[in-house]
Design an enzyme around this catalytic site. Structure first.
Site, PDB file in Angstrom:
ATOM      1  N   SER A 140       0.746  -1.300   0.017  1.00 52.87           N
ATOM      2  CA  SER A 140       0.155   0.049   0.215  1.00 52.87           C
ATOM      3  C   SER A 140       0.885   1.300  -0.097  1.00 52.87           C
ATOM      4  O   SER A 140       2.084   1.396   0.472  1.00 52.87           O
ATOM      5  CB  SER A 140      -0.962   0.061   1.467  1.00 52.87           C
ATOM      6  OG  SER A 140      -1.566   1.329   1.381  1.00 52.87           O
ATOM      7  N   TYR A 153      -1.839  -0.670   9.952  1.00 51.73           N
ATOM      8  CA  TYR A 153      -1.974  -1.269   8.809  1.00 51.73           C
ATOM      9  C   TYR A 153      -0.692  -0.443   7.958  1.00 51.73           C
ATOM     10  O   TYR A 153      -0.258  -1.165   7.205  1.00 51.73           O
ATOM     11  CB  TYR A 153      -3.190  -0.401   8.206  1.00 51.73           C
ATOM     12  CG  TYR A 153      -3.339  -0.675   6.932  1.00 51.73           C
ATOM     13  CD1 TYR A 153      -3.982  -2.048   6.199  1.00 51.73           C
ATOM     14  CD2 TYR A 153      -2.932   0.302   5.883  1.00 51.73           C
ATOM     15  CE1 TYR A 153      -4.134  -2.124   4.789  1.00 51.73           C
ATOM     16  CE2 TYR A 153      -3.092   0.037   4.347  1.00 51.73           C
ATOM     17  CZ  TYR A 153      -3.798  -1.190   4.144  1.00 51.73           C
ATOM     18  OH  TYR A 153      -3.983  -1.327   2.589  1.00 51.73           O
TER      19      TYR A 153
END
Length: 275
Positions: A140, A153
């Site tokens: 990501s 995350y």
């Protein structure tokens, strides 16, 4: 439409979002695909729709035996494995650092990092024996730029990027390529918080996506699938150890709308002359 003719792939998180789009594209390009996901009904329906080129297996990527079973299924059905797309994930624990429960931290890291590790671990011996392959991991932009996702995350995705690079250095001599894709804001059930509900709800929740990157539209799962196709194909055979960003420019810098009040007016350069 034969970019992946006769190739075999495993896609974790393959029942929806980026995984589903990739499974559809891989099959359209000639591949045979194992869809590995926790969403049994949706995964089975997708496999049935894709026909003889697809199989579904229920997999929770924290569980080593289940990840290995997905790879074993690909080999037992089609005799080989050319690509694994370690794509399964979720948003993980949210909140200020002092409020994060340890067990939720652990679960987030297990899904996002352990799941990728297990996919690489069990795909590697199959690919080495076959003389090569492609491992693709979903990371990501949150793993590249602070503030683009929740703390844990972002930490997990940074770990995925570094693990990708480290394993690429190990497996290159075996002609196994290892790369990561770093999506930005992609309109998926996960990002729109509509998992388990109709995909039509996604469209109702993505208006703000156009304000988050220079390319003024929401990212789509197909945008990521196209890069995953290239990385699975022989066209990327000299590419390994890379973290490739697909984000419409979101992680490139400060949006022009935030800069233009400062820079919108032209001012001639004043030449400095000391007295």
């Amino acid at each position: 439409m034969d970019e992946l003719k006769n190739k075999v792939a495993v896609i974790t998180g393959g029942a929806s979002g980026i995984g589903e789009a990739t499974a559809r594209l891989y099959v359209a390009e000639g591949a045979r695909v194992v869809i590995a996901d926790m969403q049994r009904e949706r995964g089975q329906a997708l496999a049935e729709e894709l026909g003889d080129a697809a199989r579904f297996i229920e997999v929770e990527v924290r569980q080593e035996a289940q990840v290995k079973a997905a790879i074993d299924l690909a080999v037992s059905e089609w005799g080989q494995l050319h690509c694994i797309f370690n794509n399964a994930g979720f948003g993980g624990v949210l909140g200020p650092i002092e409020q994060v429960p340890v067990d939720e931290f652990d679960m987030t890291m297990e899904v996002l990092v352990r799941g990728v590790f297990l996919g690489m671990k069990h795909a590697t011996p199959v690919m080495k024996a076959a003389g090569g392959g492609s491992i693709i991991n979903t990371a990501s932009i949150a793993g590249l730029v602070a503030g683009r996702g929740p703390h844990v995350y972002a930490c997990a995705k940074a770990a995925v990027i570094q693990l990708t690079k480290c394993v690429a250095m190990e497996l290159g001599e075996h002609h196994v390529r290892v790369n990561a894709i770093c999506p930005g804001y992609i309109a998926t059930p996960l990002s729109a918080n509509t998992v388990g509900r109709p995909d039509s709800l996604i469209e109702e929740r993505i208006d703000t996506y156009t304000e988050r990157q220079p390319i003024p539209r929401p990212g789509r799962p197909e945008d990521i699938a196209e890069l995953a196709l290239w990385l699975a194909s022989d066209r990327s055979k000299f590419v390994t150890g890379q973290a490739m960003t697909v984000d419409g420019g979101a992680a490139t810098g400060v949006m022009w709308q935030e800069q233009k009040d400062v820079y919108k007016t032209y001012h001639p350069i004043k030449v400095y002359r000391p007295d």
